[in-house]
Design an enzyme around this catalytic site. Structure first.
Site, PDB file in Angstrom:
ATOM      1  N   HIS A 153      71.285  31.474   2.214  1.00 43.74           N
ATOM      2  CA  HIS A 153      70.912  32.259   1.111  1.00 43.74           C
ATOM      3  C   HIS A 153      69.712  33.190   1.356  1.00 43.74           C
ATOM      4  O   HIS A 153      69.155  33.968   0.606  1.00 43.74           O
ATOM      5  CB  HIS A 153      70.497  31.380  -0.324  1.00 43.74           C
ATOM      6  CG  HIS A 153      69.347  30.395   0.085  1.00 43.74           C
ATOM      7  ND1 HIS A 153      69.330  28.992   0.512  1.00 43.74           N
ATOM      8  CD2 HIS A 153      67.788  30.773  -0.012  1.00 43.74           C
ATOM      9  CE1 HIS A 153      67.866  28.663   0.370  1.00 43.74           C
ATOM     10  NE2 HIS A 153      67.131  29.557   0.251  1.00 43.74           N
ATOM     11  N   ASP A 183      75.282  26.323   3.230  1.00 44.19           N
ATOM     12  CA  ASP A 183      74.343  27.105   3.282  1.00 44.19           C
ATOM     13  C   ASP A 183      73.363  27.095   4.649  1.00 44.19           C
ATOM     14  O   ASP A 183      72.092  27.087   4.475  1.00 44.19           O
ATOM     15  CB  ASP A 183      73.127  26.590   2.150  1.00 44.19           C
ATOM     16  CG  ASP A 183      72.089  27.676   1.788  1.00 44.19           C
ATOM     17  OD1 ASP A 183      72.194  28.714   2.275  1.00 44.19           O
ATOM     18  OD2 ASP A 183      71.333  27.291   0.833  1.00 44.19           O
ATOM     19  N   GLY A 255      60.150  29.759   0.268  1.00 43.72           N
ATOM     20  CA  GLY A 255      59.528  30.603   1.549  1.00 43.72           C
ATOM     21  C   GLY A 255      59.634  29.560   2.689  1.00 43.72           C
ATOM     22  O   GLY A 255      59.843  29.970   3.726  1.00 43.72           O
ATOM     23  N   ASN A 256      60.000  28.308   2.285  1.00 46.86           N
ATOM     24  CA  ASN A 256      60.285  27.358   3.323  1.00 46.86           C
ATOM     25  C   ASN A 256      62.016  27.098   3.488  1.00 46.86           C
ATOM     26  O   ASN A 256      62.285  26.497   4.534  1.00 46.86           O
ATOM     27  CB  ASN A 256      59.798  25.918   2.887  1.00 46.86           C
ATOM     28  CG  ASN A 256      58.340  25.501   3.087  1.00 46.86           C
ATOM     29  OD1 ASN A 256      57.637  25.704   2.317  1.00 46.86           O
ATOM     30  ND2 ASN A 256      58.173  25.148   4.458  1.00 46.86           N
ATOM     31  N   SER A 257      62.451  27.971   3.028  1.00 49.93           N
ATOM     32  CA  SER A 257      63.986  27.731   3.224  1.00 49.93           C
ATOM     33  C   SER A 257      64.364  28.072   4.621  1.00 49.93           C
ATOM     34  O   SER A 257      64.007  29.098   5.263  1.00 49.93           O
ATOM     35  CB  SER A 257      64.819  29.009   2.147  1.00 49.93           C
ATOM     36  OG  SER A 257      65.044  28.621   1.047  1.00 49.93           O
ATOM     37  N   GLY A 314      95.077  18.993   1.176  1.00 47.40           N
ATOM     38  CA  GLY A 314      96.046  19.388   0.199  1.00 47.40           C
ATOM     39  C   GLY A 314      96.105  18.416  -1.161  1.00 47.40           C
ATOM     40  O   GLY A 314      97.178  18.036  -1.490  1.00 47.40           O
TER      41      GLY A 314
END
Length: 528
Positions: A153, A183, A255-257, A314
């Site tokens: 992200h 992510d 901002g730490n992402s 499945g």
């Protein structure tokens, strides 16, 4: 760059990327020192206890040496993207966000109506350069040649990505691969010298209560170090299909992402991704990190292929609750309720049906892993399509083992930008159409406001009076298909056109993308 929020009356969940046209920090912070006092420890009882006494573990007096060693391996990730007009931009002021500024009614078609609509919708004037949105995140270096891990992200939708090292060195980065389901994203830079790296540790060995260090760039404040403990493991916060987060009280903010969560050995045991926050998305001491053991295989695939291939069985299933276990008389040998995943639906053409699984069966193990409704998707997705796994299944009161060969997940993978792996031939001139096409690179994405996942070839030149010009094809258009053939490189385009020419076709049907969207354009060969 979007910030994601899951809101309730009491809490907010936010992805940690700082986003906006600018980040400004005004004023200052008052910091008050609060002395720490030792607690009075009651005397140890001389009475024998049945609870074993744990081995004492040292508490660090300072994190300074560890922080100084790790800081150079953590980077600032900055992205830029062209803001694209919203689909509702052609509507009047009554379509404005009810939570936003309220627009007074004006006479339809009046100059005031147009002015307020264009202003509030930020509609650019004709020939105005496209507006760009900036975003900030964090990442860490895992390979001295310039391989960096961050969150998907952080870079999603970006057409420009740059990385800033601790010493201030800034370098352009390319997106090697990305995966929205977990992510994660992998970037690459080209440094002049080998970069400092950090290893991925074994997150499964981390325990609740262990000390951890988080390093990142909250609100653009580079090289911020915070400390805390692991608050919990295996957290399911309903943020995705593969929830298995490490919870920590180390202060992390937007901002730490993509920044690392370290153990005291200096190993990355998590990638900071989410927080529960207050009204402003600020930290309240509840943050979540993707475990390194979950990320390791994803990172390897992204480095090798640019995308992630996942196994598929499945079937649909649900967690076995205590009530379900009691109702089905499903117990472990010690008499406690059994754990596993209860099959509720089976695709008749899927791998599960071929393996002999039935609705009502309970899968208790996949290979060497015990499974539950929460862990099953992650474990199955970690197995490559075509690989065989051994399932332990509870079937009508008895356990049995079934082999299963996993198929390819029907969910399409997130492909990296087409400029991630540039083709050998970056241009192709087709005189019979009067057009030159080029591969899509970072410069083209910026110049023509193309998304990071744009596929096809860019029209870089159109000859005056040519067949392509006569059909309205212009420089900056993107050709995505020739007939029914998807094309991604100039060579693909040239070969597809040549095949039609060899079959004595008089024209070629192109799927062309311009500012108005996709359209089919029949273009005759020169001389027809």
């Amino acid at each position: 760059m979007k910030n994601l929020f899951v809101r309730s009356s009491a809490r907010r969940m936010a992805c940690l990327a700082v986003s906006g046209l600018a980040v400004s920090l005004a004023g200052g912070w008052g910091v008050s020192a609060v002395p720490a006092f030792a607690q009075n420890v009651p005397p140890v009882s001389s009475q024998p206890s049945s609870v074993p006494t744990p081995t004492p573990r040292s508490v660090p007096s300072s994190f300074a040496d560890l922080a100084n060693r790790l800081l150079p391996s953590v980077v600032n990730v900055s992205t830029s993207a062209v803001l694209k007009p919203a689909k509702t931009d052609d509507k009047g002021p009554d379509s404005s966000d009810p939570d936003g500024p309220q627009v007074p009614p004006f006479q339809p078609g009046s100059p005031l109506e147009k002015f307020f609509h264009d202003y509030l919708k930020h509609k650019p004037a004709p020939n105005h350069p496209p507006r760009r949105q900036q975003a900030l995140g964090s990442g860490f270096i895992i390979d001295a040649s310039g391989i960096i891990v961050t969150n998907n992200h952080v870079i999603e939708g970006a057409d420009q990505v740059s990385v800033t090292l601790q010493d201030g060195t800034e370098m352009p980065a390319r997106i090697v691969g990305r995966d929205s389901q977990v992510d994660l994203a992998v970037l690459e830079v080209k440094p002049k010298h080998p970069l400092p790296t950090v290893p991925l540790g074994r997150s499964d060995r981390a325990q609740i209560g262990d000390w951890v260090l988080a390093i990142g760039n909250p609100f653009g404040l580079n090289g911020t170090v915070t400390a805390g403990i692991i608050s919990s493991r295996g957290r399911n916060v309903e943020h995705g299909l593969y929830d298995d987060y490490i919870q920590t009280d180390a202060a992390i903010n937007r901002g730490n992402s993509g920044g690392p969560l370290f153990n005291l050995s200096g190993e990355v045991i998590g990638i900071n991704t989410l927080i529960y926050g207050g009204a402003g998305g600020d930290s309240i001491g509840i943050g979540f990190a993707i475990p390194a053991d979950d990320a390791r295989g994803i990172i390897d695939q992204l480095r090798r292929t640019g995308h992630v291939s996942r196994g598929w069985m499945g079937l649909k299933f649900q967690d076995v609750t205590n009530d379900i276990a009691e109702t089905l008389d499903f117990h472990k040998p010690d008499g406690s309720n059994g754990k596993g995943t209860l099959i509720s639906e089976i695709d008749p053409k899927g791998p599960a049906a071929k393996a002999g699984l039935e609705v009502g069966d309970i899968i208790t193990r996949v290979g060497d892993h015990d499974v539950t409704g929460q862990t099953m998707p992650r474990i199955i997705a970690s197995i490559l399509p075509g690989a065989q796994a051994q399932l332990t299944v509870w079937h009508k009161g008895a356990l049995k083992t079934l082999p299963i060969t996993l198929g390819q997940s029907p969910t399409p993978p997130d492909m990296p930008p087409s400029d991630t792996h540039q083709p050998e031939h970056r241009h192709a001139a087709l005189g019979e159409l009067g057009v030159t096409v080029s591969s899509i690179d970072a410069d083209a994405r910026t110049q023509y406001a193309l998304s990071d996942d744009q596929r096809g070839v860019l029209v870089s030149r159109v000859e005056t009076g040519s067949p392509a010009a006569s059909r309205g094809i212009a420089e900056g258009n993107v050709i995505t298909q020739v007939g029914q053939d998807q094309i991604n490189t100039p060579d693909d385009f040239a070969k597809a056109v040549q095949r039609l020419h060899d079959r004595k076709k008089t024209e070629v049907l192109l799927l062309v993308q311009d500012d108005d969207g996709l359209r089919w354009v029949p273009v005759p060969f020169l001389g027809n």
